[in-house]
Design an enzyme around this catalytic site. Sequence first.
Site, PDB file in Angstrom:
ATOM      1  N   ASP A 315       0.818  -1.221   0.000  1.00 54.51           N
ATOM      2  CA  ASP A 315       0.000   0.000   0.000  1.00 54.51           C
ATOM      3  C   ASP A 315       0.853   1.273   0.000  1.00 54.51           C
ATOM      4  O   ASP A 315       0.328   2.369  -0.196  1.00 54.51           O
ATOM      5  CB  ASP A 315      -0.948   0.002   1.201  1.00 54.51           C
ATOM      6  CG  ASP A 315      -1.971  -1.124   1.099  1.00 54.51           C
ATOM      7  OD1 ASP A 315      -2.272  -1.550  -0.031  1.00 54.51           O
ATOM      8  OD2 ASP A 315      -2.452  -1.589   2.147  1.00 54.51           O
ATOM      9  N   LYS A 342      -6.093  -2.486  -6.902  1.00 57.20           N
ATOM     10  CA  LYS A 342      -6.428  -1.825  -5.636  1.00 57.20           C
ATOM     11  C   LYS A 342      -7.625  -0.884  -5.847  1.00 57.20           C
ATOM     12  O   LYS A 342      -8.329  -1.010  -6.834  1.00 57.20           O
ATOM     13  CB  LYS A 342      -5.198  -1.096  -5.094  1.00 57.20           C
ATOM     14  CG  LYS A 342      -4.049  -2.061  -4.749  1.00 57.20           C
ATOM     15  CD  LYS A 342      -4.461  -3.053  -3.680  1.00 57.20           C
ATOM     16  CE  LYS A 342      -3.355  -4.056  -3.399  1.00 57.20           C
ATOM     17  NZ  LYS A 342      -3.788  -5.124  -2.488  1.00 57.20           N
TER      18      LYS A 342
HETATM   19  C1  S3P Z   1      -5.024  -5.883   3.241  1.00 60.25           C
HETATM   20  C2  S3P Z   1      -4.172  -6.564   2.441  1.00 60.25           C
HETATM   21  C3  S3P Z   1      -3.607  -6.009   1.196  1.00 60.25           C
HETATM   22  C4  S3P Z   1      -3.681  -4.502   1.186  1.00 60.25           C
HETATM   23  C5  S3P Z   1      -5.022  -4.004   1.594  1.00 60.25           C
HETATM   24  C6  S3P Z   1      -5.382  -4.476   2.984  1.00 60.25           C
HETATM   25  C7  S3P Z   1      -5.576  -6.555   4.408  1.00 60.25           C
HETATM   26  O1  S3P Z   1      -4.340  -6.536   0.110  1.00 60.25           O
HETATM   27  O2  S3P Z   1      -3.363  -3.997  -0.092  1.00 60.25           O
HETATM   28  O3  S3P Z   1      -5.028  -2.574   1.595  1.00 60.25           O
HETATM   29  O4  S3P Z   1      -6.090  -5.889   5.328  1.00 60.25           O
HETATM   30  O5  S3P Z   1      -5.520  -7.792   4.458  1.00 60.25           O
HETATM   31  P1  S3P Z   1      -3.969  -7.993  -0.509  1.00 60.25           P
HETATM   32  O6  S3P Z   1      -3.785  -8.899   0.628  1.00 60.25           O
HETATM   33  O7  S3P Z   1      -5.110  -8.411  -1.367  1.00 60.25           O
HETATM   34  O8  S3P Z   1      -2.717  -7.740  -1.275  1.00 60.25           O
END
Ligand code: S3P
Length: 430
Positions: A315, A342
Amino acid sequence: MSSSRFEPAGPLRGGLRPPSDKSISHRAALIAAMGEGETRIEGYLDAADTRSTLAAVAALGVGVEAGPELGRALTVAGVGLRGPRPAAIDVGNAGTLLRLLPGWLAGQEAGEWTLDGDDSIRRRPVDRVALPLREMGADVEAREGMPPLTVRGAALRGIDYEMPIASAQVKSCLLFAGLLAAGSTRIAEGHPSRDHTERMLAAAGAPIERAGGAVVVRPAERLEPRRIDVPADISSAAFFVVAAALVPGSEVVLEGVGVNPTRTGILAILERMGASIEVEPEGEHGGEPVARLRVRPSPLRATDVGGAEVPLAIDELPLVALAACFAEGTTTIRDAAELRRKESDRVETVAAALRALGGAVEPTADGLVITGTGGLRGGIVRSHGDHRIAMLGAVAGLAAADGVEVEGMDAAAVSYPRFEADLRSLLGGG
Ligand code: S3P
């Protein structure tokens, strides 16, 4: 849609506690909802995304009692692992809610749930959870792999699953399903992703363990979280870290920041670029390590980011690209095709934002190539409704020669409603 202007206004000075962690807050509400009896959550994030999660669990029959300030006192009366009632859930803009909740619902004996959200959510893939859930025996339907998503309760069996992408959301979804499946569920990840779910489930008494590069969960009768403390969000803190690293004369102290090693990729990357960041440990907060960060500006050099580092900083990669515009040399971000999935296609929205300000930024299939030009000129950044792009534009404005107008600054409310006020509070304080 609101616009805001950010101009160079001298150094950033002073300290603050960034808002509570969004990832941990979503998990706290969901795991408290699955729990027996009351759970007290200290420091729940008060933002649009995490309000969507509270509304979702309330729709499932969970009692949610919040004082006038959500972050101060939140009590959640769980319905138990097998207690959610059928509902139509509006996840708003919250991708984490969209991906995590189906794991819990899919393992119910009966019932039907639909999950839908805003325009951005309707472009977020859900096949990444639907496919493995179906392997477990789940009844999950989505239109061409996108929301709305329909989940019907079914008998699940544990699986051994190798995740094709490093995704904490997918892992967490399958861990929830595994609590309700027959036999054990093993989830292997190529590169480690954030492990907040594992830590919180273990603290609530779930039979979960890490075995090499995998997590194994067995069926649980009950969860008893009782109390969950949420540290400040390193992903929100990162905007001030980069601002203080770029603006001459700055010194910013960020308190109570969660520094779980599965989240600190941004600190490692910036330190490699030459940033001056002191990390002073402040102990543990609800099973998560916490620290005070002290940041001062320093000359930056280019770096390469890829492989295992990507999920640890996913992020914050937009901020790496911004810092790279000010660094000496060419920075490459690769293995980050996930950025395209995203809240916006962040390969394109980051490239467009920084190019509009005079940055030398090329989008690639799985990342960005950024050539430092010693600074940015300034201009207009469109947030595209993406909170992290809005905040990126604001930080860029403090360091770009002519300042930045951010169109759609209100998007910041998804994770950080008070961002603009907090940022301005650090200006002119020294
Ligand atoms: C998150 C995991 C990430 C991140 C998202 C929040 C989470 O996504 O980009 O903002 O809280 O598990 P991904 O696990 O799909 O990469």
